[in-house]
Design a protein around this motif. Structure first.
Motif, mmCIF file in Angstrom:
data_model
loop_
_atom_site.group_PDB
_atom_site.id
_atom_site.type_symbol
_atom_site.label_atom_id
_atom_site.label_comp_id
_atom_site.label_asym_id
_atom_site.label_seq_id
_atom_site.Cartn_x
_atom_site.Cartn_y
_atom_site.Cartn_z
ATOM 1 N N THR A 1 0.851 -1.184 0.000
ATOM 2 C CA THR A 1 0.000 0.000 0.000
ATOM 3 C C THR A 1 0.890 1.238 0.000
ATOM 4 O O THR A 1 1.913 1.287 0.705
ATOM 5 C CB THR A 1 -0.913 0.009 1.240
ATOM 6 N N PHE A 2 0.465 2.276 -0.767
ATOM 7 C CA PHE A 2 1.271 3.479 -0.947
ATOM 8 C C PHE A 2 0.387 4.710 -0.766
ATOM 9 O O PHE A 2 -0.819 4.673 -1.053
ATOM 10 C CB PHE A 2 1.917 3.499 -2.331
ATOM 11 N N ASN A 3 0.993 5.806 -0.320
ATOM 12 C CA ASN A 3 0.217 7.032 -0.148
ATOM 13 C C ASN A 3 0.344 7.972 -1.341
ATOM 14 O O ASN A 3 -0.122 9.111 -1.301
ATOM 15 C CB ASN A 3 0.615 7.752 1.147
ATOM 16 N N ALA A 4 1.001 7.518 -2.404
ATOM 17 C CA ALA A 4 1.074 8.250 -3.668
ATOM 18 C C ALA A 4 1.141 7.219 -4.785
ATOM 19 O O ALA A 4 1.389 6.031 -4.534
ATOM 20 C CB ALA A 4 2.278 9.178 -3.697
ATOM 21 N N ASP A 5 0.935 7.654 -6.009
ATOM 22 C CA ASP A 5 0.888 6.738 -7.146
ATOM 23 C C ASP A 5 2.274 6.147 -7.392
ATOM 24 O O ASP A 5 3.207 6.864 -7.781
ATOM 25 C CB ASP A 5 0.409 7.480 -8.384
ATOM 26 N N PRO A 6 2.475 4.849 -7.179
ATOM 27 C CA PRO A 6 3.810 4.259 -7.363
ATOM 28 C C PRO A 6 4.261 4.255 -8.822
ATOM 29 O O PRO A 6 5.461 4.190 -9.093
ATOM 30 C CB PRO A 6 3.640 2.840 -6.815
ATOM 31 N N PHE A 7 3.294 4.316 -9.767
ATOM 32 C CA PHE A 7 3.667 4.341 -11.180
ATOM 33 C C PHE A 7 4.386 5.641 -11.554
ATOM 34 O O PHE A 7 5.023 5.718 -12.599
ATOM 35 C CB PHE A 7 2.423 4.158 -12.054
ATOM 36 N N SER A 8 4.284 6.658 -10.702
ATOM 37 C CA SER A 8 4.993 7.907 -10.981
ATOM 38 C C SER A 8 6.487 7.793 -10.677
ATOM 39 O O SER A 8 7.276 8.657 -11.091
ATOM 40 C CB SER A 8 4.389 9.053 -10.157
ATOM 41 N N LEU A 9 6.883 6.730 -9.956
ATOM 42 C CA LEU A 9 8.283 6.552 -9.588
ATOM 43 C C LEU A 9 8.956 5.412 -10.337
ATOM 44 O O LEU A 9 10.141 5.505 -10.668
ATOM 45 C CB LEU A 9 8.402 6.309 -8.075
ATOM 46 N N VAL A 10 8.211 4.334 -10.585
ATOM 47 C CA VAL A 10 8.778 3.181 -11.298
ATOM 48 C C VAL A 10 7.776 2.697 -12.327
ATOM 49 O O VAL A 10 6.566 2.934 -12.222
ATOM 50 C CB VAL A 10 9.125 2.028 -10.325
ATOM 51 N N ALA A 11 8.300 2.012 -13.336
ATOM 52 C CA ALA A 11 7.435 1.537 -14.420
ATOM 53 C C ALA A 11 6.540 0.403 -13.966
ATOM 54 O O ALA A 11 5.404 0.272 -14.429
ATOM 55 C CB ALA A 11 8.286 1.102 -15.612
ATOM 56 N N ASN A 12 7.036 -0.448 -13.056
ATOM 57 C CA ASN A 12 6.244 -1.595 -12.605
ATOM 58 C C ASN A 12 6.398 -1.766 -11.090
ATOM 59 O O ASN A 12 7.310 -2.467 -10.628
ATOM 60 C CB ASN A 12 6.668 -2.872 -13.330
ATOM 61 N N PRO A 13 5.533 -1.122 -10.298
ATOM 62 C CA PRO A 13 5.629 -1.245 -8.831
ATOM 63 C C PRO A 13 5.470 -2.668 -8.333
ATOM 64 O O PRO A 13 5.929 -2.989 -7.229
ATOM 65 C CB PRO A 13 4.468 -0.368 -8.337
ATOM 66 N N ASN A 14 4.825 -3.538 -9.107
ATOM 67 C CA ASN A 14 4.601 -4.909 -8.651
ATOM 68 C C ASN A 14 5.897 -5.705 -8.552
ATOM 69 O O ASN A 14 5.914 -6.793 -7.976
ATOM 70 C CB ASN A 14 3.616 -5.621 -9.579
ATOM 71 N N ASP A 15 7.014 -5.171 -9.121
ATOM 72 C CA ASP A 15 8.313 -5.826 -8.965
ATOM 73 C C ASP A 15 8.924 -5.543 -7.587
ATOM 74 O O ASP A 15 9.953 -6.134 -7.234
ATOM 75 C CB ASP A 15 9.281 -5.338 -10.047
ATOM 76 N N TYR A 16 8.297 -4.667 -6.807
ATOM 77 C CA TYR A 16 8.862 -4.254 -5.514
ATOM 78 C C TYR A 16 7.895 -4.554 -4.378
ATOM 79 O O TYR A 16 7.629 -3.722 -3.526
ATOM 80 C CB TYR A 16 9.202 -2.762 -5.544
ATOM 81 N N LEU A 17 7.366 -5.769 -4.358
ATOM 82 C CA LEU A 17 6.443 -6.184 -3.306
ATOM 83 C C LEU A 17 7.029 -7.283 -2.426
ATOM 84 O O LEU A 17 6.619 -7.443 -1.273
ATOM 85 C CB LEU A 17 5.120 -6.664 -3.916
ATOM 86 N N ASP A 18 7.962 -8.055 -2.960
ATOM 87 C CA ASP A 18 8.605 -9.114 -2.195
ATOM 88 C C ASP A 18 9.608 -8.494 -1.216
ATOM 89 O O ASP A 18 10.335 -7.565 -1.558
ATOM 90 C CB ASP A 18 9.314 -10.083 -3.147
ATOM 91 N N PHE A 19 9.646 -8.995 0.010
ATOM 92 C CA PHE A 19 10.543 -8.435 1.017
ATOM 93 C C PHE A 19 12.010 -8.497 0.570
ATOM 94 O O PHE A 19 12.813 -7.619 0.902
ATOM 95 C CB PHE A 19 10.371 -9.158 2.353
#
Length: 967
Positions: free
Chosen positions: A398-416
């Protein structure tokens, strides 16, 4: 003395004369089609008095062709029977008071030779006809690929839609059952029928609103009407053995196999089905049938085996089915969602993997017995057993801003592991959870309905008893391990919550009801109807959660439960609930039946009482809730002609909040989704109105269908959501809200052009949704009411040319949506989709068929750029028929250009989300199809030779309904 005798004679004569004028004579019989011996459904039966042919009584035949006219007085009459495509039949009658029940027997209608001759010249069957409130589709007017199943044919019907889950709408109404020759096929299960009935056996498809057993027998509208698709088997195929065997292998390790065997003899049907495939549970039914916009949500490998039967004797009808299903689903999902908040939005992303194995067995049975002309008994028992074994894992953030504005694919940064090695989303990250779950369950359920109706006289007075009973038992076990990290807590910015749990939830329930209905004729074709029903429901659940982390921090999924786990139940995460529900339903209605119209209007009164015993940790409560509801209803039908009618109905329904929602307790089983009850919840009330009109011109083969509906709910139950900026979790509380309503309109038009080889059909929709929800305002700590509206305009247009060996079609569609968000106008958007394409079928003289279609679908106007894309989908099939039409080999290619995606999107008043699933869309398959026909009639054998599904298609003999008749 002489005067006394004369007076007595005159008095007796007058009395007999008056008695003879009393309307106490009924006329009954049955109407069938002469060539097929099938019942003439909804044929018009009129009784005309002589010598002026004035209308005396009239009625339409039932689904089995039977009719019983309203009572008339003695005299000379002519019985006239009319039915589209058949010659009218006239039967002189002399009715006498000495014979109060006149049965004319079975009347056979002969085909209209003039219409037949005209149709043979044009060699084209009409696409759609109208018979009263029944739409009749001619299967030979819609060509489908070799080996196609019913699903391929339904896709081509004007006004028909099939969604991603296989649910069907016809002219805006949900299809509830599939029937074969008026008998339920596997209990009417729609998906089973779509995937297992071969097109080549189907002559006509009739769609109509089928009344419930109670309404059909008593005439009392109980609101349980169902839209059904009733299939008529081709002439000659309704006697003997016939079926299909289909086996296929393909690239990408695809396979499919199917068996359908039918034995029809007179009024007896037996069907055996079996199938297995891994083409995503789409009921693989031949290539080239049309672009497949349905998304492949995962990889599915279903297996199915079943038997269905139905038989009919003079006094008894029997039917039933038994079916086993198994599905192995491998589903990968990538999701991104946005939750609307009053100040800024919350964003969530997730990756999940699921491996679900489900097996079910179900059986149903139906008996309808008529021991005499005044009694009707219907008995319906059902049984089902299910077993599931599921494994899943998920990564969420969960993020408090749009993660797509920082990286192309935020789903690559969900694993610990990915987060710890370098986190470009660190500044906006609120929480992250990595979890896994194993679960298994077993369930048993059974129910039965018994209905007994007794006519008390021939004028419409009758009494009915209906009793129902149901029982269910379910055991569910769940093993979970999860780790959640919080990144925005000031005192501990990297706190961690670990939960390893074993959860067991046994539940059982039962219910029963008893209902008495009574109908009293109070005037000519006018009835006063009463109904009383008592209903009781009981359910019990006992959820227990065991904390395994305290016993063994190293415990992991798949390992045996630690010794002594029974001593570590967490009271705050378990709950026990025992629920009892009592409902009384008393209704009264008035029903008018006239030559041109029918009207039924009534009111239902429902005192209800609920009792809940609840225990959660130290919190225990026994609570009772009593409410009184009333619901009006009205159903009006006006018949302009046999092919044109208007129907309007209104129904009000109440809805009760669950007892658990009414309790002021906190459920924190999921720390990121905490729920709190609300004892002040009110019942909701939904108003539903529907208007339907259709008409048909047989000479021009032109049909018009319109459908409008409106629904509004008072005191809808919505959720007030308080968002925690530190944890990213939310606390939801159910609350009443007003303002939810929707409106829908549809206009369908289809016509053949002058020479009948060209056809055009159009289907226009307008849909408006007004959705309301609460947005929690963090500044003033209160709820703000948000309204999201969606206006959707859509149009589908198809045109085709067809001759004996060639068919070519063009199709196009456009759908525009205007989405508006009252509190967050920056979320407004105007997405639209459009598609255009062509399809063709070419049949060579040596029984080779080539089928192909290509279509481009485009999406525009989405704020999410990934949604704005084009998909050009091209499918093709080449098939060769041999062994005198008994066998076919086909080569099929799907998504040749590899452009189809598996993306779905949703929008609500408080958020929107986009999901993408795994799936295989592009592959090739080789099919071998063998058609079985033993002991069938000659027409059935000839029907298997037609290159496009039997009689009436090229390669078969000319003709339409039943091979040789065109309407």
């Amino acid at each position: 003395m002489k005067k006394v005798i004369i007076g007595t004679v005159l008095l007796l004569t007058t009395t007999l004369s008056v008695f003879s004028q009393t309307k106490n004579i009924t006329v009954a019989g049955r109407v069938i089609e002469d060539d097929t011996k099938e019942p003439a459904v909804q044929a018009t039966v009129q009784l005309l008095s002589l010598p002026d042919s004035a209308f005396a009584a009239g009625i339409a035949t039932t689904q089995q062709g039977y009719f019983t006219l309203p009572k008339v007085q003695a005299g000379k009459y002519v019985l006239k029977v009319s039915y589209i495509g058949f010659q009218p039949t006239m039967l002189p009658l002399q009715l006498s008071a000495q014979t109060p029940n006149k049965n004319v027997g079975t009347l056979s209608l002969k085909t209209d030779a003039v219409m037949l001759a005209e149709a043979v010249v044009t060699a084209e069957a009409p696409q759609v006809q109208v018979v009263e409130d029944t739409l009749v589709y001619n299967s030979t007017a819609y060509r489908t690929p070799e080996g196609a199943m019913l699903e391929e044919l339904v896709k081509k019907l004007p006004g028909a839609e099939i969604d991603d889950d296989g649910n069907v709408k016809i002219n805006g109404k949900d299809l509830k059952k599939i029937m074969v020759d008026g008998k339920e096929f596997f209990g009417g299960d729609v998906k089973t029928g779509l995937k297992n009935l071969p097109v080549e056996m189907i002559d006509k498809l009739k769609t109509y609103d089928k009344q419930s057993d109670l309404a059909r027998i008593t005439g009392i509208d109980d609101g349980e009407e169902e839209t059904v698709l009733d299939l008529t088997v081709k002439k000659g195929m309704n006697r003997g053995w016939f079926g299909n065997a289909d086996a296929a292998v393909g690239t990408e390790d695809r396979y499919a196999a199917r068996l359908n065997v039918n034995h029809f003899v007179d009024k007896t049907q037996v069907t055996l089905i079996g199938s297995t495939n891994n083409v995503n549970n789409q009921g693989f039914s031949g290539g080239g049938g049309g672009p497949r916009w349905r998304r492949n949500n995962g990889l599915n490998a279903p297996k199915e085996l079943g038997i269905s039967f139905a038989t009919e004797k003079k006094k008894i009808e029997l039917g039933g089915s038994a079916q086993y299903n198994y599905n192995d689903a491998d589903i990968a999902n990538v999701n991104s969602s946005e939750r609307f908040l009053q100040n800024g939005n919350s964003y969530s992303n997730s990756n999940s993997l699921n491996r679900n194995k489900n097996s079910t067995f179900r059986a149903d049975f139906r008996l309808e017995w008529k021991p005499d002309s005044m009694t009707n008994i219907i008995f319906r028992p059902n049984f089902s057993y299910g077993k599931t074994d599921n494994a899943s894992s998920s990564l969420t953030g969960t993020f408090n801003a749009d993660p797509f504005s920082l990286v192309a694919n935020p789903n690559d940064y969900l694993d610990f592991d990915a987060i710890s090695t370098g986190d470009p989303l660190k500044d906006i990250r609120v929480n992250a959870t990595n979890s896994g779950t194993l679960s298994d369950s077993k369930s048993v359920s059974t129910d039965a309905t018994l209905q007994i109706n007794r006519k008390l006289n021939d004028k419409g007075r009758n009494i009915t008893f209906r009793g129902r009973f149901g029982y269910g038992d379910n055991d569910n076990n769940q093993y979970t391990e999860s780790m959640t990290r919080y990144y925005q807590i000031p005192t501990n910015p990297d706190s961690t919550l670990i939960r390893n749990q074993y959860i067991t939830t046994p539940t059982n329930d039962y219910n029963y009801s008893a209902q008495i209905t009574y109908s009293e004729p109070i005037a000519r074709a006018t009835f006063l109807q009463f109904s009383y029903q008592f209903q009781y429901k009981y359910s019990e659940s006992d959820k227990t959660t065991y904390d395994l982390y305290k016993i063994n921090p190293e415990w992991g999924l798949g390992e045996p439960l630690p010794v002594g786990y029974q001593n570590h139940a967490v009271d705050s995460l378990g709950k026990y609930a025992e629920y009892r529900y009592y409902n009384h339903d008393a209704s009264v209605s008035l029903r008018f039946i006239r030559e041109k119209y029918q009207l039924s209007a009534g009111m239902s009164f429902q005192p209800q009482s609920s009792k809940l015993s609840y225990k959660k940790g130290d919190y225990m409560i026994d609570t009772t809730r009593s409410v009184f509801n009333f619901a009006p209803n009205i159903d009006f039908r006006y018949r302009f002609s046999k092919v044109s009618q208007l129907r309007f109905n209104y129904r009000g329904r109440t809805g009760q909040p669950s007892m658990e929602n009414l309790l002021p307790i906190v459920d924190n089983s999921n720390p990121l989704n905490i729920r709190v009850g609300n004892p002040g919840l009110k019942p909701s009330f939904t108003h539903s109105m529907r208007l339907f009109y259709n008409t048909y011109n047989a000479e021009l083969q032109r049909g018009i269908m319109t459908h409008a509906s409106f629904s509004a709910t008072q005191n809808s139950i919505s959720n007030s959501t308080e968002y925690n900026e530190e944890t990213g979790g939310r606390t939801t509380t159910p609350k009443n809200i007003n303002g939810n309503w929707s409106a829908f309109g549809m206009f369908g038009f289809n016509t053949a052009l002058k020479n009948k080889k060209y056809t055009i059909n159009s289907f226009s929709n307008i849909n408006y949704q007004n959705n309301v929800a609460y947005l929690y305002n963090q500044e003033n700590k209160a709820d703000d009411k948000n309204t999201t509206t969606g206006l959707t305009l859509s149009e589908r247009l198809n045109g085709s040319y067809r001759n004996d060996w060639f068919e070519f079609g063009l199709n196009g569609s456009i759908s525009y949506t205007s989405e508006r968000n009252k509190l967050r106008p920056d979320n407004n958007q105007e997405p639209y989709t459009f598609s255009y394409g062509a399809n063709t079928q070419l049949m060579a003289p040596w029984n080779m068929t080539f089928t192909t279609n290509i279509a481009n679908q485009s999406r525009r106007g989405y704020t999410d750029a990934s949604m704005n894309r084009n998909e050009l989908i091209w499918n093709a099939q080449l098939s060769q028929t041999f062994l005198k039409g008994a066998a076919t080999v086909s080569f099929e290619v799907y998504d040749i250009l590899k452009q189809q995606s598996n993306i779905s999107r949703s929008l609500t008043a408080d958020g929107r989300s986009v999901s993408e699933y795994n799936g295989i869309n592009s592959y090739c398959m080789v099919h071998f199809i063998y058609r079985l026909n033993i002991f069938g009639g000659k027409s059935a054998r000839e029907g298997n030779r037609g290159g496009f599904g039997g009689p009436g298609g090229p390669g078969g003999r000319p003709g339409g309904f039943g091979g040789g008749r065109r309407f």
